[in-house]
Scaffold this motif. Structure first.
Motif, PDB file in Angstrom:
ATOM      1  N   SER A  65       0.893  -1.304  -0.061  1.00  0.00           N
ATOM      2  CA  SER A  65       0.075  -0.009   0.248  1.00  0.00           C
ATOM      3  C   SER A  65       0.792   1.186   0.087  1.00  0.00           C
ATOM      4  O   SER A  65       1.955   1.150   0.384  1.00  0.00           O
ATOM      5  CB  SER A  65      -1.051   0.236   1.086  1.00  0.00           C
ATOM      6  N   PRO A  66       0.328   2.400  -0.503  1.00  0.00           N
ATOM      7  CA  PRO A  66       1.160   3.562  -0.176  1.00  0.00           C
ATOM      8  C   PRO A  66       1.645   3.843   1.138  1.00  0.00           C
ATOM      9  O   PRO A  66       2.854   4.265   1.056  1.00  0.00           O
ATOM     10  CB  PRO A  66      -0.044   4.676  -0.564  1.00  0.00           C
ATOM     11  N   ASP A  67       0.988   3.387   2.242  1.00  0.00           N
ATOM     12  CA  ASP A  67       1.381   3.949   3.460  1.00  0.00           C
ATOM     13  C   ASP A  67       2.643   2.715   3.883  1.00  0.00           C
ATOM     14  O   ASP A  67       3.389   3.092   4.504  1.00  0.00           O
ATOM     15  CB  ASP A  67       0.255   3.746   4.394  1.00  0.00           C
ATOM     16  N   ALA A 102       9.509   4.463  -9.513  1.00  0.00           N
ATOM     17  CA  ALA A 102       8.541   5.555  -9.203  1.00  0.00           C
ATOM     18  C   ALA A 102       9.103   6.166  -7.935  1.00  0.00           C
ATOM     19  O   ALA A 102       9.870   5.691  -7.150  1.00  0.00           O
ATOM     20  CB  ALA A 102       7.084   4.975  -9.001  1.00  0.00           C
ATOM     21  N   VAL A 103       8.393   7.350  -7.567  1.00  0.00           N
ATOM     22  CA  VAL A 103       8.599   7.983  -6.324  1.00  0.00           C
ATOM     23  C   VAL A 103       7.211   8.491  -5.760  1.00  0.00           C
ATOM     24  O   VAL A 103       6.383   8.990  -6.862  1.00  0.00           O
ATOM     25  CB  VAL A 103       9.758   9.226  -6.653  1.00  0.00           C
ATOM     26  N   LEU A 112      -2.054  11.420  -2.100  1.00  0.00           N
ATOM     27  CA  LEU A 112      -0.621  10.746  -2.455  1.00  0.00           C
ATOM     28  C   LEU A 112      -0.590  11.033  -4.030  1.00  0.00           C
ATOM     29  O   LEU A 112      -1.687  10.873  -4.608  1.00  0.00           O
ATOM     30  CB  LEU A 112      -1.070   9.319  -2.359  1.00  0.00           C
ATOM     31  N   CYS A 113       0.585  11.139  -4.289  1.00  0.00           N
ATOM     32  CA  CYS A 113       0.932  11.731  -5.729  1.00  0.00           C
ATOM     33  C   CYS A 113       2.373  10.917  -6.136  1.00  0.00           C
ATOM     34  O   CYS A 113       2.887  10.205  -5.199  1.00  0.00           O
ATOM     35  CB  CYS A 113       1.313  13.024  -5.947  1.00  0.00           C
ATOM     36  N   TYR A 131      -2.551   8.608  -6.621  1.00  0.00           N
ATOM     37  CA  TYR A 131      -2.818   7.406  -6.534  1.00  0.00           C
ATOM     38  C   TYR A 131      -2.933   7.063  -5.267  1.00  0.00           C
ATOM     39  O   TYR A 131      -2.423   7.258  -4.129  1.00  0.00           O
ATOM     40  CB  TYR A 131      -1.371   6.889  -6.892  1.00  0.00           C
ATOM     41  N   GLU A 132      -4.120   6.083  -4.735  1.00  0.00           N
ATOM     42  CA  GLU A 132      -4.169   5.515  -3.610  1.00  0.00           C
ATOM     43  C   GLU A 132      -4.324   3.980  -3.505  1.00  0.00           C
ATOM     44  O   GLU A 132      -4.694   3.503  -2.526  1.00  0.00           O
ATOM     45  CB  GLU A 132      -5.722   6.197  -2.912  1.00  0.00           C
TER      46      GLU A 132
END
Length: 149
Positions: A65-67, A102-103, A112-113, A131-132
């Motif tokens: 996940s992003p987190d 990616a970053v 979130l980007c 993006y999530e």
């Protein structure tokens, strides 16, 4: 999460933090799929030209996940740095052919980007958007080592 996953360090000759975020994206000479408001939110993390910047890329090898990815950056002592990651992909356009990378960052509103570099049917491209969703395990993520106090 594990810091034993693969990593690559690429030292870029210079990161020009005086460029606008759009100028930085344009310098990659890639096909662009971007949301202009997200491009405008890219943090420069400094001013002027920074010389000999080591950019670290790591691959988790599993979906996250992003987190979870943000936590992985933290545990590794790496700051997501879109300008440095962009420069690494500008200096070595073929890097993302075999290492899609990616970053991610959060904008001023907490969204979130990301900027993602890869190659597909259209050729080399850069995607910049919000993006999530979870990241797949095939991505490499880049940034710079945090300075110690």
């Amino acid at each position: 999460m594990s810091t034993s996953t693969p990593s690559i360090t690429i030292t870029v000759k210079q990161v020009n933090r005086s460029l606008s975020s759009q100028e930085m994206i344009n310098a990659t000479e890639r096909v662009q799929y971007t949301d202009k408001s997200v491009v405008a939110s890219i943090p420069s993390q400094g001013e002027g030209v920074e010389e000999d910047v080591p950019v670290e890329f790591f691959k988790l090898g599993y979906g996250s996940s992003p987190d979870e990815l943000a936590q992985e950056y933290e545990e590794r002592g790496i700051t997501p740095d879109p300008y440095a990651v962009c420069q690494a992909n500008t200096d070595d356009p073929a890097f993302a052919d075999s290492h899609p990378n990616a970053v991610q960052w959060r904008d001023a509103n907490g969204n979130l980007c990301y900027a993602a570099f890869g190659r597909c049917g259209v050729g080399r491209h850069v995607d910049v958007d919000r993006y999530e969703n979870d990241w797949s395990g095939g991505w490499w993520f880049g940034g710079v080592r945090k300075l110690s106090a």
